[in-house]
Design a protein around this motif. Structure first.
Motif: not given
Length: 275
Positions: A175-194
């Protein structure tokens, strides 16, 4: 009224029985009624139209006020954008950034027509009319006007296959994991499932003290070097404690609707300089 009723009954008597056309009293009455209706109908329609126009004018006025506010906000944000852009360019010149570093986020968006859609829930893909001859490469990002749609999984000479975000499965080792963040915050997370039942994405591995909250706009962070920075993914619906209590998990409503596509955009990133 009594005279009118008697006249009407008399006319009924004259007109009983088989006939081909109207009698002269009927024609007279019809013309008279039509004339009277015309006398009253036209002023009434003018009055009704006047009030309709007034109501429409109020709606146009309200819409005009909203547009003025939107234009004013756009002007402010545009000015702020150009100010930040100029400052950013100054900093890059001061730090002696190379041209490749300066142009790293100058993406090129090329439109592609959707040729076919595979509705298999386990292999939800679609085919677009751009291929290797057009410069398309594997793992390029594909977006719609609403947000990120998927990535290029296979490339032919003239067509390419797009694997959609709706196929993200944590059980899939490829699967293609996507490193994600909030547009105006210093957030980190991974989009990995639907989740196919709720039609929501899951963003995991968010630090416990991260300020991510509902309605936050989630975009790709660019970490990992595959998905470009700033691709719109969706909005946070809710945030809950992760499986082991040390992280948080966010439910994301995708920005793209994943149906009825005709045209999409392939994101071309600048080529990395060869060393």
């Amino acid at each position: 009224m009594l005279i009118g009723l008697v006249t009407f009954i008399a006319l009924m008597g004259f007109t009983l029985g088989p006939r081909v056309g109207l009698t002269w009293p009927e024609k007279f009455m019809r013309d008279t009624v039509g004339f009277v209706q015309g006398v009253f109908y036209k002023p009434a329609s003018y009055i009704a139209g006047f009030f309709e126009d007034v109501r429409n004018m109020k709606e146009v006025y309200s819409e005009n006020e909203r547009l003025k506010m939107a234009v004013a906000q756009y002007a402010r944000e545009s000015a702020e954008y150009h100010r930040i852009k100029a400052e950013n360019e100054d900093y890059m010149n001061m730090l002696k950034f190379t041209e490749a570093q300066k142009n790293k986020y100058d993406y090129d968006y090329r439109p592609a027509n959707v040729l076919s859609v595979n509705q298999d829930p386990n292999n939800h893909t679609l085919v677009i009319d751009l291929g290797e001859k057009d410069g398309v490469r594997q793992n390029m990002t594909v977006i719609s006007v609403e947000g990120m749609v998927g990535v290029i999984s296979q490339v032919g000479n003239f067509t390419s296959t797009v694997k959609l975000l709706t196929t993200l499965d944590p059980q899939d080792a490829k699967r293609q994991q996507i490193a994600a963040t909030v547009s105006n915050k210093d957030t980190f997370g991974i989009i990995e499932s639907y989740d196919k039942k709720t039609r929501m994405l899951k963003m995991t591995r968010i630090p416990e003290d991260d300020p991510v909250a509902p309605q936050d706009l989630i975009v790709s962070s660019g970490n990992g070097g595959v998905i470009p920075r700033g691709m719109i993914i969706g909005k946070v619906v809710e945030v809950e404690t992760g499986e082991f209590g040390l992280t948080r998990t966010a439910t994301i409503e995708p920005a793209a609707n994943f149906q009825d596509w005709k045209t999409l955009l392939v994101v071309f990133t600048p080529e990395e300089p060869q060393e």
